[in-house]
Design an enzyme around this catalytic site. Sequence first.
Site, PDB file in Angstrom:
ATOM      1  CG  HIS A  16      -5.932  -1.331  -5.962  1.00 51.28           C
ATOM      2  ND1 HIS A  16      -4.577  -1.494  -5.719  1.00 51.28           N
ATOM      3  CD2 HIS A  16      -6.361  -0.393  -5.065  1.00 51.28           C
ATOM      4  CE1 HIS A  16      -4.210  -0.690  -4.717  1.00 51.28           C
ATOM      5  NE2 HIS A  16      -5.277  -0.035  -4.301  1.00 51.28           N
ATOM      6  CG  ASP A  37      -5.473 -18.183   0.534  1.00 49.53           C
ATOM      7  OD1 ASP A  37      -5.680 -18.682  -0.587  1.00 49.53           O
ATOM      8  OD2 ASP A  37      -4.369 -17.736   0.881  1.00 49.53           O
ATOM      9  CD  GLU A  56      -4.906   8.126  -1.679  1.00 45.60           C
ATOM     10  OE1 GLU A  56      -4.378   7.295  -2.413  1.00 45.60           O
ATOM     11  OE2 GLU A  56      -5.315   7.874  -0.543  1.00 45.60           O
ATOM     12  NE  ARG A  63      -8.256   4.421  -5.830  1.00 50.66           N
ATOM     13  CZ  ARG A  63      -7.618   3.894  -4.827  1.00 50.66           C
ATOM     14  NH1 ARG A  63      -7.852   2.651  -4.482  1.00 50.66           N
ATOM     15  NH2 ARG A  63      -6.747   4.582  -4.150  1.00 50.66           N
ATOM     16  CG  HIS A  88      -4.999   2.042  -8.327  1.00 49.49           C
ATOM     17  ND1 HIS A  88      -4.419   3.021  -9.103  1.00 49.49           N
ATOM     18  CD2 HIS A  88      -4.940   2.468  -7.050  1.00 49.49           C
ATOM     19  CE1 HIS A  88      -4.015   4.005  -8.298  1.00 49.49           C
ATOM     20  NE2 HIS A  88      -4.327   3.703  -7.051  1.00 49.49           N
ATOM     21  NE  ARG A 146     -10.226   0.235  -1.168  1.00 49.89           N
ATOM     22  CZ  ARG A 146      -9.045   0.838  -1.235  1.00 49.89           C
ATOM     23  NH1 ARG A 146      -8.628   1.601  -0.256  1.00 49.89           N
ATOM     24  NH2 ARG A 146      -8.267   0.667  -2.284  1.00 49.89           N
ATOM     25  CB  ALA A 173      -0.918  -0.003   1.212  1.00 49.88           C
TER      26      ALA A 173
HETATM   27  C1  SIN Z   1      -2.903   4.417  -3.773  1.00 51.97           C
HETATM   28  O1  SIN Z   1      -1.887   4.804  -3.210  1.00 51.97           O
HETATM   29  O2  SIN Z   1      -3.325   4.919  -4.807  1.00 51.97           O
HETATM   30  C2  SIN Z   1      -3.657   3.265  -3.192  1.00 51.97           C
HETATM   31  C3  SIN Z   1      -4.375   3.692  -1.987  1.00 51.97           C
HETATM   32  C4  SIN Z   1      -5.574   2.823  -1.803  1.00 51.97           C
HETATM   33  O3  SIN Z   1      -5.785   1.876  -2.535  1.00 51.97           O
HETATM   34  O4  SIN Z   1      -6.378   3.143  -0.909  1.00 51.97           O
END
Ligand code: SIN
Length: 534
Positions: free
Chosen positions: A343, A215, A120, A282, A236, A378, A53
């Site tokens: 992702h 799993d 973000e 996203r 992603h 998410r 991450a």
């Molecule tokens: C990212 O750094 O883009 C991934 C962060 C995430 O998936 O929450």
Amino acid sequence: MARIPVLPDAKQAPFLIIGSGIAGLYTALKLSEIGPVVLLTKDHLEESNTTYAQGGIAAAIDPQDSPTLHYEDTMRVGVGLCLPDAVSVLVHEGPSRVRELMSYGVPFDLLEGEPALTKEAAHSRRRILHADGDATGREISRSLAHHVIANPRITVFEEAMVISLLMNAGTCVGVLALMDDGELQTFAAGATILCTGGCGQVYAASTNPPVATGDGIALAYAAGAAISNMEFVQFHPTALFSPPAPRFLISETVRGEGGLLRNTRGERFMPGYHELAELAPRDVVARSILKEMERTHAEHVVLDLSALTAEQIKNRFPNIYETCLQYGLDITGQAIPVAPAAHYLMGGIYTDLYGRTTLPGLFACGETSDPGVHGANRLASNSLLEGLVFGHRITEYLQEHPVQTQTISTDTKVHIHQETSPDTINSDRRLLKEIMSAQMAIVRHGKGLNEALNALSEIAADAPLCLDPSYLELQHLRIVARLMIRAAQLRTESRGSHFREDFPLPNPDWKCRIIIQGDQVAYQPVPDWQETEN
Ligand code: SIN
């Protein structure tokens, strides 16, 4: 087929944790405060999705921010399918959990003595804490693993792969594991907590490491647990596309700090698709990139970093800079070729707000679980937070409801399938990835989903158990892939990350979660959220 008539004596584990990402490591530390813990991980302690991450962990810790704003951003991005109560827990308890991470020594980057916060996609505030620039997960794993190793109340077994949950009259009483010496071992537990992460390996292109084979979901489903929201997979938007380099993640924080998406003709395209442009949710960015790739007959778009100086790039994104350089790309002067890659799985093992699954004795936490915080999509950097918040809640529950270690009958019969060939396993795994990537990726269609389900039945016919971890992983991938397709077939609408060409619009009748338990399917309506927060 061989039969092992008697299992070795069970090791006792009041609290048994499977997996060693943020959820597994943190929950082990918390539970060790109330009793001995055994932690099994199929690879090494620090090998998990968490370690990869980059962007960070979201929490409303800034005075300009609030849990209510974080709640609204999360709910908006989840497109009507987040459970309001679960999101409320996440955002209100998140800041305390993040402070706890600091007390475990996670070296978050600081600005004037306070955690530096970045932005973000779809966050209305800068609220993402990060460490070593773009290596947040690695730093969290490292700090937590250090405490786990030093803790005398936690016993760790590495390279121990769980091959079955052990059930007694409907209660999970422990697990059967294949240990690093190739022997089978049973673990008798009062509470078994699955923290096994996601399943990006069902796809050919994923940002996830090879261990992400679903799993926990497969084991829980096989034992009879309910599984929810499996149609919702987050792609992603920006994974490196520079074959033969791996599909390395190019963090969304790069766009948060000014990176722009352009097609291969050099045209910036995101403002034409969404008012938030590069920082749209996203699923929107991933679908827009796909359209641009089709329109320009290209296999990728590019991420233009010319708004950042070379110094800024190296300081803020050292991990991305170094990795790209390793593959011959100097991102201080060149745009990064990127394309979407699988992702994160929003769905998983259905749990309540204390991580309880539908099976007594069995809990789940982190990406493998679905307490309802992510809905149809998410919000970036909510995933590491989820592992902490619900790991803490599992501990609270178990503190108030003490468990007894269960007895496991040592004459349990185990059937072992031994006739596997590595070539078959590898070719079946490749075939599964091809099927899922063709029919169950960003854009789906009913016809393709039906074909995919039929094609999957050709792969790795069910075998009871097998002493080969790669065969077990293939079985798990197959179970998880089938669950994903079944859910995607049922949801005849488009919502968030689930886009059906044959049903391209959202349908209010589908404002519900799809829950699969064995052959049964249930539909759980999701309440509206405007009325419920505060
Ligand atoms: C990212 O750094 O883009 C991934 C962060 C995430 O998936 O929450």
